[in-house]
Scaffold this active site. Sequence first.
Site, mmCIF file in Angstrom:
data_model
loop_
_atom_site.group_PDB
_atom_site.id
_atom_site.type_symbol
_atom_site.label_atom_id
_atom_site.label_comp_id
_atom_site.label_asym_id
_atom_site.label_seq_id
_atom_site.Cartn_x
_atom_site.Cartn_y
_atom_site.Cartn_z
ATOM 1 C CD GLU A 140 -2.348 2.792 -3.531
ATOM 2 O OE1 GLU A 140 -3.237 3.029 -3.801
ATOM 3 O OE2 GLU A 140 -1.728 2.615 -2.402
ATOM 4 C CG ASP A 144 -1.874 1.166 1.279
ATOM 5 O OD1 ASP A 144 -2.789 1.250 0.414
ATOM 6 O OD2 ASP A 144 -1.732 2.164 2.311
#
Length: 616
Positions: free
Chosen positions: A358, A329
Amino acid sequence: MKRHLIYLFLLLPIILLSQSNNLLRVEPPFWWTGMSNPNLQVLIYGNEISLSAIEINHPGVELKKIHKVENPNYVFLDLTIGEDVQPGSFDILFKVGNKLMAPYKYELKERKTGSAERKGFDNSDAIYLLMPDRFSNGDPSNDNMPGMIEKADRNNPDGRHGGDISGIINHLDYIKDVGFTTIWCNPLLENNYPEYSYHGYAITDFYNIDRRFGTNNDYVQLVEKAHDRDLKVIMDMVFNHCCINNWFILDPPQEDWFHQFPEFTKSNFRASTISDPHASKYDRTKMLTGWFDTHMADLNQTNPFLSNYLIQNSIWWIEYTGIDGIRVDTQPYSYKEFITDWSKAVFDEYPNFNVVGEAWLQKEAITAYFQKDAVNHDSYNSNIPSVTDFPTYYAITNAFNEKDAWTEGLARLYYVLAQDFLYPNPENNLIFCDNHDLNRYFTSLKEDMNKWKMGITYLMTTRGIPMVYYGTEILMTGKEEDGHGYIRQDFPGGWAEDPVSAFTVNGRNSDQKEAFNYLQILLKWRQSKEVLHNGKLTHFVPENETYVYFRHNESDCIMVAFNNSRNEMKALKMDRYAECVKNYNYAINVITGENVNYLDAITIPPKSVVVLELKK
């Protein structure tokens, strides 16, 4: 934001050290023999535990150093696990003065055969992203659990709805039947916060699954049952931030464990500052140290103890559960040096593993900066093999809504691919039409089925690793501007009280059946097509509202042709594509199964796409 917080249980009566050794946390809770890296750093947390003298007397286990930090409730032990150490337990001894207290038995498990050689996900896979709280409630008994602050409220779009690991397990066959090969779940770790905790990105315990989703063993069972069906599992991990209710934020080991300010300071969310050679120190610092939200403390990965903690936590979950990949993330928001150290440690243990970071960035060059082996101005190498391809997302979202022009409409798809020279490995990019933070794809296309089919076809036939957000296969809708709860709605049929179940054919309306069947055909066809996984892509500059590309290798060739006109049938002048079609005599329409016997006369209806498997 100065936060001198004391965890609640530290205010409760403490059992005497002589009775229980007074340990509240030992993390990692266990480890393995036979790891590539013999070094292990164990965090020990207990009331004034640093006042104890600590010893380990076990053959092959060396206590190299004891680190005492600002907070006397912590010590960090540097251990070396010898090659010949057998699985079992050893004692960590605690002394106060001359008195020996109750030892703590630390377990070393036997590493599973072949664990280090596991193969991660790759561009032969198609990923199904699901949000556990919104997918299926397989065990209503865990909707509300003792000690978990937020209670289930399915009427609240931002509340907990009760989806869980059991619900995912119950529908593995559905996921397999659609044609997916890999599952990515949004985070399942404990998020114990009074509100808006369902999404999983505000972790309060890095070593335990949230009890409203299930147990650690339930997650292991999910991975095992997925593997039984030849499905891979990607675990979502968060290093940039955690919840302010996390036990080590409430009582941190050190002042610099997380970033603190005199008053709340939010990140500027300008990830471009990390790669920007002209970025100001002010902007870059605010990007890296500012908080995501008032309830998400920004972690400081330059702290070596926190860095070790996060690295070991990831390796622990890989080894313990058997997962096949990790999604990182907010990759650019953590210190980039930490990301490099983290990924190196992971791949030293699991060289065939895969990780996707990400990188929510709008431009190709800035996105490519964060992929492994990128040629960067500052020589930075993240060691992360895959990145989320947001430039492709923006292109897919806009291409079919716009009228064609020099840079609009189908040209958007062309220009994204034309910049693939920036990526060290564009075939390893994660590509998608939507996700848990974005408008639902069908909504972005103004609920136009023809456009939806065009976008889905591009996703399944271009380069990269395709990812589909749960419910896209049944045309779920939702706008991000209405609130995240509306782009993360419950999958119909995931709850016993739902009036219809889209997990079944009879529970889908006619449009949903059409979309489901279309995606299923493409997914199942894609599984065995090496030419789509690793074949060369040759495309032709869009013209006359058409765009054509080929995927080809020595033995196979796929032709994909788009007509973006709203009302005009297009006939392709096939001599333009001679370099790709000259050795082929006919084709099979992948969607209909029909033969196309004449390659010199291919027509495409308005707002549609044709996928042809060329044959000699």
